[in-house]
Design a protein around this motif. Structure first.
Motif, PDB file in Angstrom:
ATOM      1  N   VAL A 195       0.841  -1.194   0.000  1.00 44.77           N
ATOM      2  CA  VAL A 195       0.000   0.000   0.000  1.00 44.77           C
ATOM      3  C   VAL A 195       0.881   1.252   0.000  1.00 44.77           C
ATOM      4  CG1 VAL A 195      -1.901   1.200   1.149  1.00 44.77           C
ATOM      5  CG2 VAL A 195      -1.727  -1.308   1.281  1.00 44.77           C
ATOM      6  N   VAL A 196       0.564   2.202  -0.888  1.00 48.06           N
ATOM      7  CA  VAL A 196       1.348   3.423  -1.049  1.00 48.06           C
ATOM      8  C   VAL A 196       0.496   4.630  -0.704  1.00 48.06           C
ATOM      9  CG1 VAL A 196       2.695   4.834  -2.634  1.00 48.06           C
ATOM     10  CG2 VAL A 196       2.712   2.345  -2.860  1.00 48.06           C
ATOM     11  N   GLU A 197       0.981   5.425   0.190  1.00 45.83           N
ATOM     12  CA  GLU A 197       0.350   6.703   0.508  1.00 45.83           C
ATOM     13  C   GLU A 197       1.326   7.825   0.157  1.00 45.83           C
ATOM     14  OE1 GLU A 197      -2.596   7.484   1.476  1.00 45.83           O
ATOM     15  OE2 GLU A 197      -3.471   5.562   2.093  1.00 45.83           O
ATOM     16  N   GLY A 198       0.853   8.840  -0.545  1.00 49.38           N
ATOM     17  CA  GLY A 198       1.724   9.952  -0.906  1.00 49.38           C
ATOM     18  C   GLY A 198       2.642   9.596  -2.059  1.00 49.38           C
TER      19      GLY A 198
ATOM     20  N   MET B 243       1.953 -10.486  -5.660  1.00 57.03           N
ATOM     21  CA  MET B 243       2.244  -9.183  -5.078  1.00 57.03           C
ATOM     22  C   MET B 243       1.552  -8.107  -5.913  1.00 57.03           C
ATOM     23  SD  MET B 243       6.289  -9.381  -4.070  1.00 57.03           S
ATOM     24  CE  MET B 243       6.239  -7.696  -3.454  1.00 57.03           C
ATOM     25  N   LEU B 244       0.815  -7.224  -5.246  1.00 53.83           N
ATOM     26  CA  LEU B 244       0.147  -6.107  -5.899  1.00 53.83           C
ATOM     27  C   LEU B 244       0.489  -4.827  -5.163  1.00 53.83           C
ATOM     28  CD1 LEU B 244      -3.448  -7.565  -6.427  1.00 53.83           C
ATOM     29  CD2 LEU B 244      -1.594  -7.489  -8.082  1.00 53.83           C
ATOM     30  N   MET B 245       0.676  -3.747  -5.908  1.00 57.86           N
ATOM     31  CA  MET B 245       0.877  -2.433  -5.312  1.00 57.86           C
ATOM     32  C   MET B 245      -0.388  -1.619  -5.516  1.00 57.86           C
ATOM     33  SD  MET B 245       3.860   0.390  -5.993  1.00 57.86           S
ATOM     34  CE  MET B 245       4.975  -0.338  -4.812  1.00 57.86           C
ATOM     35  N   LEU B 246      -0.898  -1.037  -4.426  1.00 56.10           N
ATOM     36  CA  LEU B 246      -2.170  -0.323  -4.458  1.00 56.10           C
ATOM     37  C   LEU B 246      -2.031   1.047  -3.810  1.00 56.10           C
ATOM     38  CD1 LEU B 246      -4.551  -3.152  -3.153  1.00 56.10           C
ATOM     39  CD2 LEU B 246      -4.117  -2.525  -5.538  1.00 56.10           C
ATOM     40  N   PRO B 247      -2.844   2.004  -4.250  1.00 62.15           N
ATOM     41  CA  PRO B 247      -2.960   3.248  -3.486  1.00 62.15           C
ATOM     42  C   PRO B 247      -3.793   3.003  -2.235  1.00 62.15           C
ATOM     43  CG  PRO B 247      -4.454   3.283  -5.337  1.00 62.15           C
ATOM     44  CD  PRO B 247      -3.661   2.018  -5.469  1.00 62.15           C
ATOM     45  N   GLY B 248      -4.008   4.026  -1.459  1.00 64.66           N
ATOM     46  CA  GLY B 248      -4.756   3.867  -0.220  1.00 64.66           C
ATOM     47  C   GLY B 248      -6.237   3.635  -0.433  1.00 64.66           C
TER      48      GLY B 248
ATOM     49  N   ALA C   4       1.989   4.141   4.748  1.00 67.25           N
ATOM     50  CA  ALA C   4       0.640   4.182   5.301  1.00 67.25           C
ATOM     51  C   ALA C   4       0.667   3.904   6.799  1.00 67.25           C
ATOM     52  CB  ALA C   4      -0.257   3.172   4.597  1.00 67.25           C
ATOM     53  N   SER C   5      -0.234   4.535   7.515  1.00 69.43           N
ATOM     54  CA  SER C   5      -0.361   4.318   8.952  1.00 69.43           C
ATOM     55  C   SER C   5      -1.161   3.048   9.213  1.00 69.43           C
ATOM     56  CB  SER C   5      -1.063   5.511   9.592  1.00 69.43           C
ATOM     57  OG  SER C   5      -2.405   5.598   9.124  1.00 69.43           O
ATOM     58  N   PRO C   6      -1.084   2.502  10.428  1.00 68.48           N
ATOM     59  CA  PRO C   6      -1.903   1.323  10.748  1.00 68.48           C
ATOM     60  C   PRO C   6      -3.388   1.571  10.524  1.00 68.48           C
ATOM     61  CG  PRO C   6      -0.216   1.649  12.425  1.00 68.48           C
ATOM     62  CD  PRO C   6      -0.165   2.850  11.532  1.00 68.48           C
ATOM     63  N   GLU C   7      -3.854   2.783  10.820  1.00 64.16           N
ATOM     64  CA  GLU C   7      -5.266   3.096  10.612  1.00 64.16           C
ATOM     65  C   GLU C   7      -5.627   3.049   9.131  1.00 64.16           C
ATOM     66  OE1 GLU C   7      -3.164   4.881  12.386  1.00 64.16           O
ATOM     67  OE2 GLU C   7      -3.835   4.345  14.409  1.00 64.16           O
ATOM     68  N   GLN C   8      -4.742   3.537   8.272  1.00 68.61           N
ATOM     69  CA  GLN C   8      -5.017   3.523   6.837  1.00 68.61           C
ATOM     70  C   GLN C   8      -5.021   2.100   6.290  1.00 68.61           C
ATOM     71  OE1 GLN C   8      -1.798   6.263   5.918  1.00 68.61           O
ATOM     72  NE2 GLN C   8      -3.261   7.830   5.230  1.00 68.61           N
TER      73      GLN C   8
ATOM     74  N   PHE D 181      -6.205 -11.194   7.227  1.00 74.00           N
ATOM     75  CA  PHE D 181      -5.042 -10.380   6.922  1.00 74.00           C
ATOM     76  C   PHE D 181      -4.279 -10.075   8.204  1.00 74.00           C
ATOM     77  CE2 PHE D 181      -7.896  -7.117   8.422  1.00 74.00           C
ATOM     78  CZ  PHE D 181      -7.071  -6.137   8.957  1.00 74.00           C
ATOM     79  N   ARG D 182      -2.986  -9.703   7.999  1.00 74.32           N
ATOM     80  CA  ARG D 182      -2.153  -9.159   9.067  1.00 74.32           C
ATOM     81  C   ARG D 182      -1.365  -7.989   8.505  1.00 74.32           C
ATOM     82  NH1 ARG D 182       0.435 -13.523  13.195  1.00 74.32           N
ATOM     83  NH2 ARG D 182       1.399 -11.558  13.833  1.00 74.32           N
ATOM     84  N   THR D 183      -0.986  -7.069   9.392  1.00 76.83           N
ATOM     85  CA  THR D 183      -0.247  -5.880   8.966  1.00 76.83           C
ATOM     86  C   THR D 183       1.172  -5.850   9.526  1.00 76.83           C
ATOM     87  OG1 THR D 183      -1.084  -4.598  10.847  1.00 76.83           O
ATOM     88  CG2 THR D 183      -2.377  -4.544   8.806  1.00 76.83           C
ATOM     89  N   ASP D 184       1.590  -6.917  10.206  1.00 74.40           N
ATOM     90  CA  ASP D 184       2.903  -6.913  10.855  1.00 74.40           C
ATOM     91  C   ASP D 184       3.857  -7.934  10.243  1.00 74.40           C
ATOM     92  OD1 ASP D 184       1.475  -9.118  11.667  1.00 74.40           O
ATOM     93  OD2 ASP D 184       2.070  -8.990  13.776  1.00 74.40           O
ATOM     94  N   LEU D 185       3.639  -8.329   8.994  1.00 78.11           N
ATOM     95  CA  LEU D 185       4.490  -9.321   8.354  1.00 78.11           C
ATOM     96  C   LEU D 185       5.486  -8.643   7.414  1.00 78.11           C
ATOM     97  CD1 LEU D 185       1.857 -12.085   7.492  1.00 78.11           C
ATOM     98  CD2 LEU D 185       3.259 -11.826   9.537  1.00 78.11           C
ATOM     99  N   ASN D 186       6.681  -9.202   7.334  1.00 75.46           N
ATOM    100  CA  ASN D 186       7.728  -8.683   6.461  1.00 75.46           C
ATOM    101  C   ASN D 186       7.984  -9.697   5.346  1.00 75.46           C
ATOM    102  OD1 ASN D 186       9.885  -7.500   5.223  1.00 75.46           O
ATOM    103  ND2 ASN D 186      11.285  -7.662   6.954  1.00 75.46           N
TER     104      ASN D 186
END
Length: 503
Positions: free
Chosen positions: A152-155, A180-185, A221-225, A260-265
């Motif tokens: 996810v890309v912000e800015g 793998m996909l790249m997305l805006p917010g 992106a922030s965790p909230e986003q 989903f999870r947001t803490d994976l590398n």
């Protein structure tokens, strides 16, 4: 023998934070065979970051291309990595640059859509995907199939774009399913008509032993986003342990709700050992006293004139030290890469042929000694060992107990006796204790002899066979030992010198 055909790949050096350099590198990689597997790294005055250095080493590239980094910094980085560095302006003229082969299918086209239009990621990839057509890997260690990675890309998103590119560049091309996909917010994706349904169909078509279904990753992106985007896509959070797995045996397709999870590398899923190239095998008649001709029908088809690298392996190369001088003995333009002998073919034909001379180990030894010394000759022990090796096959020393038996029967040298006596003296042993090893060692004029049952360090069931092999080779003799009852001197008489009246 075996051969692996692969492209000559590069890593691109850009100045720190250079978006223009990044775009140039992406454009260049998109025009090259295997360009999708070529990393882009930032060159700072202090060198590469630890992550980017690791990326280049794992990617196993052939050279660095300087896009817009400082030339001095680029030279220092290249020296540290042991790679040549090529200015971007000279890239097309270098011998290791290869064009793109014919892809397996038609090219995709990507177009920008207005927020009110429906998203149409029909093939879920970009033009760069075509550069890995006919790009192969073999003997790769992979974790199995992994979660779908939504980046996810912000800015402005420079850091996200760079990390996304390099993660995908290290992703195994054939042995792992890691979309793998790249997305805006979420603000943009919520206007893409039907996109959540497309993601759900993709997730539902991926049977396998992995969890979670989606890894949301972002540097901006922030965790909230990220949570907001997950809500738009209909994903549910999970705290289950992440895992990767295979599709064998086949499992039923996944069903909503997807997790989903947001803490994976995802970097941890791609920093693995791998060997590149489309492999093939072929027969070759090897001559020990001259060049041998190797012909391979390589498995890659090109859409025009192209070059490629070929890495050779097989029995004629086993045991040869992987040193530049040894590669030069085999072929003047060869080099060792990834444990194999590599040659560049420019251009490469449908059935390339090359002559190689495979040195024997004595020739390789001579060349290595010539590399490091102005002169060399065998020591007295070396001359003795060479003479013994010429008399018989020394591989017999690998048989059970033979080497140990030969060692036990070898008469120790005086310096070994001195060393043993010094050790005993240091331990505080008395003179009487010192007399025992002195008597056991004896004088150097008398060879050591032992009965089979007293042979140390050899299993009882191997003693007879080991001694028989040594005697058959002429490296040991059989005979009786006599001890004089008057003076207690010992003597050994070879069996062929005995008589019916011993004295």
């Amino acid at each position: 023998m075996e051969a692996a055909v692969l492209p000559s790949r590069a890593a691109y050096l850009i100045a720190g934070g250079s978006a223009a350099g990044f775009r140039t590198a992406v454009t260049q990689a998109s025009s090259r065979w295997g360009g999708m597997t070529e990393p882009i790294v930032e060159a700072h005055a202090s060198g590469l970051s630890q992550l980017h250095e690791q990326t280049v080493r794992i990617a196993k590239v052939e050279a660095l291309v300087n896009i817009d980094a400082d030339p001095l910094a680029a030279e220092e980085i290249a020296e540290g990595l042991g790679l040549p560095v090529v200015p971007f302006a000279d890239m097309r003229s270098t011998a290791w640059c290869s064009p793109v082969p014919r892809p397996r299918s038609g090219s995709s086209r990507i177009r920008r859509t207005r927020p009110s239009q429906q998203a149409r990621p029909a093939r879920w990839d970009t033009r760069i995907q075509d550069t890995v057509a006919q790009f192969g890997e073999h003997l790769s260690l992979t974790p199995g199939h992994t979660s779908l990675v939504l980046w996810v890309v912000e800015g402005e998103g420079f850091a996200d774009s760079l990390d996304f590119w390099n993660t995908r560049a290290l992703r195994p091309a054939d042995t792992i399913d890691m979309p793998m996909l790249m997305l805006p917010g979420a603000d943009a994706v919520e206007h893409w008509l039907g996109f959540p349904e497309q993601v759900a169909r993709l997730l539902g078509s991926r049977p396998g032993r992995f969890a979670p279904d989606v890894a949301l990753v972002s540097r901006s992106a922030s965790p909230e986003q990220l949570l907001e985007l997950a809500s738009v896509l209909g994903l549910e959070p999970t705290e289950d342990e992440p895992r990767a797995g295979a599709r064998i045996p086949a499992l039923p397709a996944g069903t909503a709700p997807f997790t989903f999870r947001t803490d994976l590398n995802p970097t941890a899923w791609v920093t693995l050992e791998r060997h590149y190239g489309v492999p093939t095998s072929f027969d070759v008649q090897v001559f020990a006293d001259g060049p041998s001709t190797l012909r391979i029908a390589h498995p890659v088809r090109f859409n025009g004139r192209a070059g490629a690298l070929v890495r050779f392996s097989g029995e004629p190369l086993l045991g040869l030290p992987a040193r530049p001088s040894i590669a030069e003995l085999v072929h003047p333009d060869a080099q060792w890469r990834d444990g194999k002998l590599q040659l560049a073919f420019l251009p490469i034909s449908h059935q390339p042929a090359v002559q190689m001379t495979f040195p024997l180990l004595p020739q390789a030894t001579e060349r290595l000694l010539d590399d490091v010394a102005t002169g060399h000759q065998l020591s007295s022990a070396g001359r003795l060992g060479t003479a013994l090796a010429q008399r018989a096959d020394s591989s017999v020393l690998l048989d059970p107990g033979v080497y140990e038996a030969a060692t036990a029967l070898t008469t120790p040298r005086s310096k070994e006796l001195l060393k043993r006596l010094q050790e005993l003296r240091a331990d505080g042993d008395s003179d009487a204790d010192l007399a025992e090893p002195a008597a056991t060692w004896g004088g150097r004029s008398e060879r050591r002899c032992l009965p089979a049952e007293k042979l140390p360090n050899v299993r009882a069931e191997d003693r007879a066979a080991a001694l028989e092999r040594l005697c058959a080779l002429g490296w040991a003799e059989r005979g009786p030992e006599s001890i004089c009852p008057s003076c207690t001197s010992r003597s050994f008489v070879p069996l062929d010198r005995t008589s019916s009246s011993p004295q």
